[in-house]
Design a protein around this motif. Sequence first.
Motif, PDB file in Angstrom:
ATOM      1  N   HIS A  17       0.683  -1.199   0.093  1.00 41.63           N
ATOM      2  CA  HIS A  17       0.138   0.015   0.214  1.00 41.63           C
ATOM      3  C   HIS A  17       1.028   1.127   0.007  1.00 41.63           C
ATOM      4  O   HIS A  17       1.876   1.365   0.765  1.00 41.63           O
ATOM      5  CB  HIS A  17      -1.011   0.035   1.330  1.00 41.63           C
ATOM      6  CG  HIS A  17      -1.892   1.088   1.157  1.00 41.63           C
ATOM      7  ND1 HIS A  17      -1.422   2.322   1.964  1.00 41.63           N
ATOM      8  CD2 HIS A  17      -3.096   1.491   0.834  1.00 41.63           C
ATOM      9  CE1 HIS A  17      -2.234   3.308   1.911  1.00 41.63           C
ATOM     10  NE2 HIS A  17      -3.348   2.807   1.256  1.00 41.63           N
ATOM     11  N   ASP A  19       0.559   5.762  -0.257  1.00 40.81           N
ATOM     12  CA  ASP A  19      -0.234   6.902  -0.644  1.00 40.81           C
ATOM     13  C   ASP A  19       0.673   8.304  -0.373  1.00 40.81           C
ATOM     14  O   ASP A  19       1.715   8.164  -0.031  1.00 40.81           O
ATOM     15  CB  ASP A  19      -1.415   6.927   0.797  1.00 40.81           C
ATOM     16  CG  ASP A  19      -0.797   6.722   2.095  1.00 40.81           C
ATOM     17  OD1 ASP A  19       0.255   7.510   2.517  1.00 40.81           O
ATOM     18  OD2 ASP A  19      -1.143   5.946   3.032  1.00 40.81           O
ATOM     19  N   LEU A  33      -6.446  10.707 -11.538  1.00 35.07           N
ATOM     20  CA  LEU A  33      -6.038   9.187 -11.202  1.00 35.07           C
ATOM     21  C   LEU A  33      -6.104   8.539 -12.756  1.00 35.07           C
ATOM     22  O   LEU A  33      -5.242   7.494 -13.017  1.00 35.07           O
ATOM     23  CB  LEU A  33      -6.923   8.389 -10.485  1.00 35.07           C
ATOM     24  CG  LEU A  33      -6.683   8.991  -9.081  1.00 35.07           C
ATOM     25  CD1 LEU A  33      -7.809   8.229  -8.197  1.00 35.07           C
ATOM     26  CD2 LEU A  33      -5.480   8.442  -8.390  1.00 35.07           C
ATOM     27  N   PHE A 131      -5.294  -4.418  -8.361  1.00 36.21           N
ATOM     28  CA  PHE A 131      -4.619  -3.316  -8.100  1.00 36.21           C
ATOM     29  C   PHE A 131      -5.734  -2.133  -7.984  1.00 36.21           C
ATOM     30  O   PHE A 131      -6.507  -1.795  -8.848  1.00 36.21           O
ATOM     31  CB  PHE A 131      -3.453  -2.835  -9.440  1.00 36.21           C
ATOM     32  CG  PHE A 131      -3.284  -1.354  -9.379  1.00 36.21           C
ATOM     33  CD1 PHE A 131      -2.212  -0.981  -8.546  1.00 36.21           C
ATOM     34  CD2 PHE A 131      -3.661  -0.560 -10.270  1.00 36.21           C
ATOM     35  CE1 PHE A 131      -1.572   0.034  -8.582  1.00 36.21           C
ATOM     36  CE2 PHE A 131      -3.136   0.768 -10.184  1.00 36.21           C
ATOM     37  CZ  PHE A 131      -2.010   1.005  -9.464  1.00 36.21           C
ATOM     38  N   LEU A 133      -6.579   2.007  -6.951  1.00 37.67           N
ATOM     39  CA  LEU A 133      -6.381   3.260  -7.121  1.00 37.67           C
ATOM     40  C   LEU A 133      -7.326   4.323  -6.786  1.00 37.67           C
ATOM     41  O   LEU A 133      -8.388   4.193  -7.320  1.00 37.67           O
ATOM     42  CB  LEU A 133      -5.801   3.735  -8.644  1.00 37.67           C
ATOM     43  CG  LEU A 133      -4.834   4.734  -8.888  1.00 37.67           C
ATOM     44  CD1 LEU A 133      -3.897   4.822  -7.968  1.00 37.67           C
ATOM     45  CD2 LEU A 133      -4.681   4.896 -10.393  1.00 37.67           C
ATOM     46  N   HIS A 145      -4.351   7.052  -2.865  1.00 34.68           N
ATOM     47  CA  HIS A 145      -3.839   5.706  -2.487  1.00 34.68           C
ATOM     48  C   HIS A 145      -3.546   4.623  -3.586  1.00 34.68           C
ATOM     49  O   HIS A 145      -4.415   4.848  -4.709  1.00 34.68           O
ATOM     50  CB  HIS A 145      -4.815   4.843  -1.449  1.00 34.68           C
ATOM     51  CG  HIS A 145      -5.268   5.903  -0.367  1.00 34.68           C
ATOM     52  ND1 HIS A 145      -4.508   5.554   0.808  1.00 34.68           N
ATOM     53  CD2 HIS A 145      -5.991   6.917  -0.008  1.00 34.68           C
ATOM     54  CE1 HIS A 145      -5.029   6.575   1.760  1.00 34.68           C
ATOM     55  NE2 HIS A 145      -5.784   7.419   1.383  1.00 34.68           N
ATOM     56  N   THR A 146      -2.534   3.823  -3.532  1.00 33.94           N
ATOM     57  CA  THR A 146      -2.790   2.515  -4.299  1.00 33.94           C
ATOM     58  C   THR A 146      -2.573   1.457  -3.499  1.00 33.94           C
ATOM     59  O   THR A 146      -1.595   1.556  -2.618  1.00 33.94           O
ATOM     60  CB  THR A 146      -1.687   2.877  -5.352  1.00 33.94           C
ATOM     61  OG1 THR A 146      -1.495   1.689  -6.124  1.00 33.94           O
ATOM     62  CG2 THR A 146      -0.296   2.989  -4.785  1.00 33.94           C
ATOM     63  N   GLU A 147      -2.997   0.257  -3.629  1.00 36.32           N
ATOM     64  CA  GLU A 147      -2.858  -0.758  -3.097  1.00 36.32           C
ATOM     65  C   GLU A 147      -2.791  -2.235  -4.066  1.00 36.32           C
ATOM     66  O   GLU A 147      -3.553  -2.188  -5.106  1.00 36.32           O
ATOM     67  CB  GLU A 147      -4.119  -1.138  -1.850  1.00 36.32           C
ATOM     68  CG  GLU A 147      -3.672  -2.520  -1.150  1.00 36.32           C
ATOM     69  CD  GLU A 147      -4.723  -2.590  -0.047  1.00 36.32           C
ATOM     70  OE1 GLU A 147      -4.967  -3.612   0.572  1.00 36.32           O
ATOM     71  OE2 GLU A 147      -5.073  -1.421   0.619  1.00 36.32           O
ATOM     72  N   THR A 148      -1.758  -2.838  -3.752  1.00 35.91           N
ATOM     73  CA  THR A 148      -1.766  -4.179  -4.788  1.00 35.91           C
ATOM     74  C   THR A 148      -1.721  -5.505  -3.686  1.00 35.91           C
ATOM     75  O   THR A 148      -0.964  -5.477  -2.953  1.00 35.91           O
ATOM     76  CB  THR A 148      -0.308  -4.344  -5.305  1.00 35.91           C
ATOM     77  OG1 THR A 148      -0.355  -2.850  -6.284  1.00 35.91           O
ATOM     78  CG2 THR A 148      -0.158  -5.507  -6.436  1.00 35.91           C
ATOM     79  N   ARG A 176       4.633   2.498  -8.267  1.00 43.04           N
ATOM     80  CA  ARG A 176       3.547   3.018  -7.571  1.00 43.04           C
ATOM     81  C   ARG A 176       3.787   4.175  -7.241  1.00 43.04           C
ATOM     82  O   ARG A 176       2.849   5.240  -7.372  1.00 43.04           O
ATOM     83  CB  ARG A 176       2.986   1.874  -6.541  1.00 43.04           C
ATOM     84  CG  ARG A 176       2.869   0.351  -6.775  1.00 43.04           C
ATOM     85  CD  ARG A 176       1.472   0.360  -7.863  1.00 43.04           C
ATOM     86  NE  ARG A 176       1.391  -1.010  -8.224  1.00 43.04           N
ATOM     87  CZ  ARG A 176       1.813  -1.650  -9.104  1.00 43.04           C
ATOM     88  NH1 ARG A 176       2.487  -0.952 -10.046  1.00 43.04           N
ATOM     89  NH2 ARG A 176       1.511  -3.034  -9.201  1.00 43.04           N
ATOM     90  N   LEU A 180       1.720   7.826  -8.562  1.00 44.04           N
ATOM     91  CA  LEU A 180       1.161   8.503  -7.298  1.00 44.04           C
ATOM     92  C   LEU A 180       1.696   9.911  -7.595  1.00 44.04           C
ATOM     93  O   LEU A 180       0.838  11.194  -7.494  1.00 44.04           O
ATOM     94  CB  LEU A 180       1.179   8.167  -6.077  1.00 44.04           C
ATOM     95  CG  LEU A 180       0.418   6.908  -5.612  1.00 44.04           C
ATOM     96  CD1 LEU A 180       0.511   6.548  -3.952  1.00 44.04           C
ATOM     97  CD2 LEU A 180      -0.902   7.056  -5.866  1.00 44.04           C
TER      98      LEU A 180
END
Length: 198
Positions: A17, A19, A33, A131, A133, A145-148, A176, A180
């Motif tokens: 994660h 951010d 985004l 993934f 976003l 935020h981005t989470e994989t 990532r 961002l």
Amino acid sequence: MTARLDHWLPGAQWRTHHDRSVAAPEPEAARALKEVTFSEMTVMRPLMTLRTLPSRLLGHSDRKLIAGDADAIQGMKRMGFIVLDDVPGGELIMGFVGQPWKPSLPKAVVPGLSPEEFMAFDRPGYVKGVFGLWAEPGGAGARLHTETRVYATDPRAARRFKPYWLVIEPFSSLMRRDLLGAVGRRAERTAREGRHSR
């Protein structure tokens, strides 16, 4: 947003994660985004060039993967991701199924899956990834935020993926953060232009 990630991939052996704060309103951050392009990123294209080198040495053309005019959705789809959720207001979830440890990127993903097929996929020997976003209010502006997340369908796939993840994760995290950063710059630029046009 994590509820939507949980919906598409409730279990995951690996996750990251990232951010960052953005000095722009949430709607502009959310729009950025999806509108940000690869050409606005600093390390995305060099790292993708490195990742696709084995494919090109094997005679496969991956040139379109690193085209600078691709926006976030186009670029991810070119890399084999499928759109799982594209929520108005900026939230975006994409997924992939494949064997990313294979040297040829086009052969490392299962192409053409629908969201329903992604959800149901459980064939041994593969990994499933999501993934996410999104933007949310944060301080005087927004927070990106981005989470994989990645899930192996069986122990054999987990054993194959683990060393790949150990090697690739630092570069994936760098990409990532680069994404961002590019989204933040675009959103802040749009916010400044909007204030100056009033």
